[in-house]
Scaffold this motif. Structure first.
Motif, PDB file in Angstrom:
ATOM      1  N   GLU A 165       0.825  -1.207   0.000  1.00  0.00           N
ATOM      2  CA  GLU A 165       0.000   0.000   0.000  1.00  0.00           C
ATOM      3  C   GLU A 165       0.858   1.255   0.000  1.00  0.00           C
ATOM      4  O   GLU A 165       0.551   2.228  -0.699  1.00  0.00           O
ATOM      5  CB  GLU A 165      -0.918  -0.003   1.219  1.00  0.00           C
ATOM      6  CG  GLU A 165      -1.970  -1.124   1.192  1.00  0.00           C
ATOM      7  CD  GLU A 165      -2.790  -1.156   2.471  1.00  0.00           C
ATOM      8  OE1 GLU A 165      -2.509  -0.319   3.357  1.00  0.00           O
ATOM      9  OE2 GLU A 165      -3.711  -1.992   2.574  1.00  0.00           O
ATOM     10  N   LEU A 166       1.948   1.210   0.778  1.00  0.00           N
ATOM     11  CA  LEU A 166       2.840   2.365   0.812  1.00  0.00           C
ATOM     12  C   LEU A 166       3.483   2.610  -0.545  1.00  0.00           C
ATOM     13  O   LEU A 166       3.585   3.760  -0.998  1.00  0.00           O
ATOM     14  CB  LEU A 166       3.923   2.136   1.880  1.00  0.00           C
ATOM     15  CG  LEU A 166       4.946   3.261   2.070  1.00  0.00           C
ATOM     16  CD1 LEU A 166       4.246   4.541   2.496  1.00  0.00           C
ATOM     17  CD2 LEU A 166       5.996   2.871   3.102  1.00  0.00           C
ATOM     18  N   ASN A 167       3.910   1.535  -1.226  1.00  0.00           N
ATOM     19  CA  ASN A 167       4.498   1.699  -2.557  1.00  0.00           C
ATOM     20  C   ASN A 167       3.471   2.269  -3.536  1.00  0.00           C
ATOM     21  O   ASN A 167       3.794   3.158  -4.352  1.00  0.00           O
ATOM     22  CB  ASN A 167       5.015   0.351  -3.070  1.00  0.00           C
ATOM     23  CG  ASN A 167       6.235  -0.126  -2.307  1.00  0.00           C
ATOM     24  OD1 ASN A 167       6.977   0.694  -1.767  1.00  0.00           O
ATOM     25  ND2 ASN A 167       6.446  -1.423  -2.237  1.00  0.00           N
ATOM     26  N   GLN A 168       2.227   1.762  -3.471  1.00  0.00           N
ATOM     27  CA  GLN A 168       1.190   2.314  -4.337  1.00  0.00           C
ATOM     28  C   GLN A 168       0.949   3.787  -4.034  1.00  0.00           C
ATOM     29  O   GLN A 168       0.807   4.611  -4.949  1.00  0.00           O
ATOM     30  CB  GLN A 168      -0.106   1.518  -4.155  1.00  0.00           C
ATOM     31  CG  GLN A 168      -0.033   0.078  -4.676  1.00  0.00           C
ATOM     32  CD  GLN A 168      -1.302  -0.702  -4.391  1.00  0.00           C
ATOM     33  OE1 GLN A 168      -2.204  -0.207  -3.722  1.00  0.00           O
ATOM     34  NE2 GLN A 168      -1.369  -1.921  -4.895  1.00  0.00           N
ATOM     35  N   THR A 169       0.911   4.109  -2.741  1.00  0.00           N
ATOM     36  CA  THR A 169       0.717   5.517  -2.363  1.00  0.00           C
ATOM     37  C   THR A 169       1.865   6.374  -2.872  1.00  0.00           C
ATOM     38  O   THR A 169       1.651   7.500  -3.363  1.00  0.00           O
ATOM     39  CB  THR A 169       0.607   5.634  -0.831  1.00  0.00           C
ATOM     40  OG1 THR A 169      -0.428   4.779  -0.361  1.00  0.00           O
ATOM     41  CG2 THR A 169       0.307   7.071  -0.427  1.00  0.00           C
ATOM     42  N   GLU A 201       3.929  10.282  -6.598  1.00  0.00           N
ATOM     43  CA  GLU A 201       4.878  10.687  -7.641  1.00  0.00           C
ATOM     44  C   GLU A 201       4.149  11.125  -8.904  1.00  0.00           C
ATOM     45  O   GLU A 201       4.518  12.117  -9.546  1.00  0.00           O
ATOM     46  CB  GLU A 201       5.831   9.532  -7.945  1.00  0.00           C
ATOM     47  CG  GLU A 201       6.834   9.257  -6.833  1.00  0.00           C
ATOM     48  CD  GLU A 201       7.717   8.070  -7.144  1.00  0.00           C
ATOM     49  OE1 GLU A 201       7.398   7.340  -8.129  1.00  0.00           O
ATOM     50  OE2 GLU A 201       8.707   7.851  -6.419  1.00  0.00           O
ATOM     51  N   THR A 202       3.066  10.376  -9.274  1.00  0.00           N
ATOM     52  CA  THR A 202       2.270  10.771 -10.439  1.00  0.00           C
ATOM     53  C   THR A 202       1.626  12.133 -10.209  1.00  0.00           C
ATOM     54  O   THR A 202       1.661  13.014 -11.092  1.00  0.00           O
ATOM     55  CB  THR A 202       1.175   9.718 -10.710  1.00  0.00           C
ATOM     56  OG1 THR A 202       1.792   8.436 -10.855  1.00  0.00           O
ATOM     57  CG2 THR A 202       0.405  10.076 -11.968  1.00  0.00           C
ATOM     58  N   THR A 203       1.053  12.314  -9.025  1.00  0.00           N
ATOM     59  CA  THR A 203       0.443  13.606  -8.705  1.00  0.00           C
ATOM     60  C   THR A 203       1.478  14.721  -8.740  1.00  0.00           C
ATOM     61  O   THR A 203       1.214  15.831  -9.221  1.00  0.00           O
ATOM     62  CB  THR A 203      -0.215  13.542  -7.313  1.00  0.00           C
ATOM     63  OG1 THR A 203      -1.134  12.456  -7.274  1.00  0.00           O
ATOM     64  CG2 THR A 203      -0.946  14.845  -7.006  1.00  0.00           C
ATOM     65  N   LEU A 204       2.683  14.411  -8.227  1.00  0.00           N
ATOM     66  CA  LEU A 204       3.746  15.405  -8.227  1.00  0.00           C
ATOM     67  C   LEU A 204       4.131  15.793  -9.651  1.00  0.00           C
ATOM     68  O   LEU A 204       4.324  16.985  -9.950  1.00  0.00           O
ATOM     69  CB  LEU A 204       4.959  14.857  -7.476  1.00  0.00           C
ATOM     70  CG  LEU A 204       6.170  15.789  -7.374  1.00  0.00           C
ATOM     71  CD1 LEU A 204       5.805  17.061  -6.639  1.00  0.00           C
ATOM     72  CD2 LEU A 204       7.331  15.091  -6.674  1.00  0.00           C
ATOM     73  N   ASP A 233       2.172  15.601 -12.281  1.00  0.00           N
ATOM     74  CA  ASP A 233       1.059  16.417 -12.809  1.00  0.00           C
ATOM     75  C   ASP A 233       1.141  17.848 -12.283  1.00  0.00           C
ATOM     76  O   ASP A 233       0.934  18.815 -13.040  1.00  0.00           O
ATOM     77  CB  ASP A 233      -0.286  15.789 -12.427  1.00  0.00           C
ATOM     78  CG  ASP A 233      -0.479  14.425 -13.084  1.00  0.00           C
ATOM     79  OD1 ASP A 233       0.184  14.168 -14.116  1.00  0.00           O
ATOM     80  OD2 ASP A 233      -1.288  13.619 -12.573  1.00  0.00           O
ATOM     81  N   LYS A 234       1.431  17.970 -11.000  1.00  0.00           N
ATOM     82  CA  LYS A 234       1.532  19.307 -10.413  1.00  0.00           C
ATOM     83  C   LYS A 234       2.695  20.091 -11.037  1.00  0.00           C
ATOM     84  O   LYS A 234       2.592  21.305 -11.266  1.00  0.00           O
ATOM     85  CB  LYS A 234       1.736  19.202  -8.900  1.00  0.00           C
ATOM     86  CG  LYS A 234       0.539  18.628  -8.147  1.00  0.00           C
ATOM     87  CD  LYS A 234      -0.677  19.537  -8.251  1.00  0.00           C
ATOM     88  CE  LYS A 234      -1.838  18.982  -7.455  1.00  0.00           C
ATOM     89  NZ  LYS A 234      -3.052  19.819  -7.615  1.00  0.00           N
ATOM     90  N   GLU A 235       3.787  19.393 -11.312  1.00  0.00           N
ATOM     91  CA  GLU A 235       4.920  20.071 -11.944  1.00  0.00           C
ATOM     92  C   GLU A 235       4.538  20.549 -13.339  1.00  0.00           C
ATOM     93  O   GLU A 235       4.899  21.670 -13.747  1.00  0.00           O
ATOM     94  CB  GLU A 235       6.120  19.133 -12.013  1.00  0.00           C
ATOM     95  CG  GLU A 235       6.768  18.879 -10.657  1.00  0.00           C
ATOM     96  CD  GLU A 235       7.913  17.893 -10.743  1.00  0.00           C
ATOM     97  OE1 GLU A 235       8.070  17.285 -11.840  1.00  0.00           O
ATOM     98  OE2 GLU A 235       8.632  17.726  -9.739  1.00  0.00           O
ATOM     99  N   GLU A 236       3.787  19.710 -14.100  1.00  0.00           N
ATOM    100  CA  GLU A 236       3.330  20.141 -15.420  1.00  0.00           C
ATOM    101  C   GLU A 236       2.397  21.340 -15.298  1.00  0.00           C
ATOM    102  O   GLU A 236       2.484  22.304 -16.078  1.00  0.00           O
ATOM    103  CB  GLU A 236       2.619  18.974 -16.117  1.00  0.00           C
ATOM    104  CG  GLU A 236       3.553  17.817 -16.489  1.00  0.00           C
ATOM    105  CD  GLU A 236       2.801  16.654 -17.110  1.00  0.00           C
ATOM    106  OE1 GLU A 236       1.552  16.756 -17.193  1.00  0.00           O
ATOM    107  OE2 GLU A 236       3.450  15.666 -17.508  1.00  0.00           O
ATOM    108  N   GLU A 237       1.486  21.289 -14.311  1.00  0.00           N
ATOM    109  CA  GLU A 237       0.591  22.427 -14.108  1.00  0.00           C
ATOM    110  C   GLU A 237       1.388  23.686 -13.738  1.00  0.00           C
ATOM    111  O   GLU A 237       1.053  24.792 -14.181  1.00  0.00           O
ATOM    112  CB  GLU A 237      -0.405  22.103 -12.992  1.00  0.00           C
ATOM    113  CG  GLU A 237      -1.437  21.043 -13.394  1.00  0.00           C
ATOM    114  CD  GLU A 237      -2.422  20.762 -12.266  1.00  0.00           C
ATOM    115  OE1 GLU A 237      -2.305  21.441 -11.224  1.00  0.00           O
ATOM    116  OE2 GLU A 237      -3.276  19.881 -12.424  1.00  0.00           O
ATOM    117  N   MET A 238       2.415  23.492 -12.934  1.00  0.00           N
ATOM    118  CA  MET A 238       3.247  24.641 -12.571  1.00  0.00           C
ATOM    119  C   MET A 238       3.925  25.238 -13.797  1.00  0.00           C
ATOM    120  O   MET A 238       4.001  26.471 -13.943  1.00  0.00           O
ATOM    121  CB  MET A 238       4.304  24.195 -11.549  1.00  0.00           C
ATOM    122  CG  MET A 238       3.759  23.968 -10.147  1.00  0.00           C
ATOM    123  SD  MET A 238       3.251  25.494  -9.364  1.00  0.00           S
ATOM    124  CE  MET A 238       4.831  26.299  -9.168  1.00  0.00           C
TER     125      MET A 238
END
Length: 364
Positions: free
Chosen positions: A257-261, A266-269, A271-276
């Protein structure tokens, strides 16, 4: 620690993700590094100990001395752990491949065996050092004419080999001959007096060495008692860890679960970097638009100013036009009045002409 590090040399290094057991729950793993870091085996030649050290930047996240009681356990294909009673924690390492885990475990077993052998050697030295303290000092009971060799390092550590410098019994003269030699030889008397003084000095040195050895034995006994207490505590700790090892499936599921999280984060990060990046581009465009807006605002203000001036000019022109129209209307009214007067005068003149014409005709 800084001085001892100068004597330590890395003998094996690898890279892994470092974890420590949660001190509160004793079940969950807490990551101590954000990414894979270097984990190294070090050998301290001055103290003859092996240590596992890992640094995350300048922070030491692992500083574990290998002891013979330690056990490295593989809990999965790429994860292993060991308990450090001195640090009062359990370390966990996550490797990228099974080969790296197997190699680390092999080195752990090798250096653990080396630590065991070093400990046995030190215990043997301690046992040998305790043996002279149980015997009476030999130098004090020996004959003043019998030479005694000063204790070497081997003698103090407990070896029983002492160099025999006593003259051969076959070559000794008879007691009567010895008495005759002492009576007639002052030189021999001085020689034996010097030998006696030397033996007394050697006996004093030997006594001091034995006293020092006895004090060391007491200190070693205290250390041995402390080591035994530490061993008992380690046994209890091993029992606790064996009980906790039954919770390995829960830990594995939590790790999954921790690895999935982590992957989701990392995926969200990303995406956030692309949005930035997009927001940065839009911000740059907004800056250009703001500059254009300022320019247009300035032009609009100038246009409004010009419009107000033109409006004022138009109002003046309209006012002047109204005044001109009023003047023209008044002028037209004056002309009409004059025309009416002129028509009346013309009519009067016409009548006067007609009257004069009739008068002329009558007069003729």
């Amino acid at each position: 620690m800084g001085e001892s590090k100068l004597e330590e040399q890395p003998i094996y290094s690898t890279r892994a993700h470092v974890f420590q057991i949660d001190p509160n729950t004793k079940k969950n793993w807490l990551p101590t590094s954000k990414h894979a870091v270097t984990v190294s085996y070090f050998y301290d030649s001055t103290r003859n100990v092996y240590r596992i050290i890992s640094l995350d930047g300048t922070k030491a996240i692992i500083n574990s001395t290998i002891s013979p009681n330690m056990t490295f356990t593989k809990t999965s294909q790429k994860f292993g752990q060991w308990a450090d009673s001195r640090a009062n924690t359990v370390y966990g390492l996550g490797f990228s491949t099974e080969h790296h885990l197997a190699k680390f475990a092999e080195k752990f077993a090798e250096y653990k065996e080396a630590a065991r052998l070093a400990k046995e050697k030190s215990q043997e030295k301690m046992e040998l050092a305790t043996s002279p303290s149980q015997e009476s000092p030999a130098g004090e009971l020996s004959s003043p004419l019998t030479p005694v060799t000063p204790p070497t390092m081997e003698n103090i550590n407990g070896t029983d080999e002492i160099c025999d410098t006593t003259p051969n019994s076959d070559s000794r003269p008879e007691p009567a001959q010895n008495a005759l030699a002492f009576a007639h030889s002052p030189t021999m008397t001085k020689h034996w007096e010097a030998e006696l003084e030397a033996l007394k000095g050697n006996n004093a040195k030997l006594t001091a060495a034995l006293l020092e050895s006895t004090a060391n034995v007491k200190q070693w006994k205290q250390q041995l008692a402390a080591y035994q207490e530490e061993a008992e505590r380690l046994h209890k700790r091993v029992t606790e860890l064996e009980c906790q090892s039954n919770q390995t499936p829960v830990i594995k599921s939590q790790k999954t679960e921790l690895n999935q999280t982590i992957e989701e984060l990392e995926t969200t990060l990303r995406d956030k970097e692309e949005e930035m990046e997009k927001l940065k581009e839009e911000l740059e465009n907004m800056n250009d638009l703001m500059e254009q807006k300022d320019t247009l605002t300035q032009k609009l203000e100038e246009t409004e100013l010009r419009g107000r001036v033109l409006e004022e000019q138009l109002a003046g022109a309209e006012q002047r036009l109204e005044e001109n129209q009023e003047e023209q209307e008044n002028f037209r009214k004056s002309l009409r009045t004059l025309l009416e007067l002129l028509d009346g005068k013309i009519f009067e003149l016409t009548e006067l002409r007609d009257t004069l014409a009739r008068l002329i005709e009558e007069a003729s």
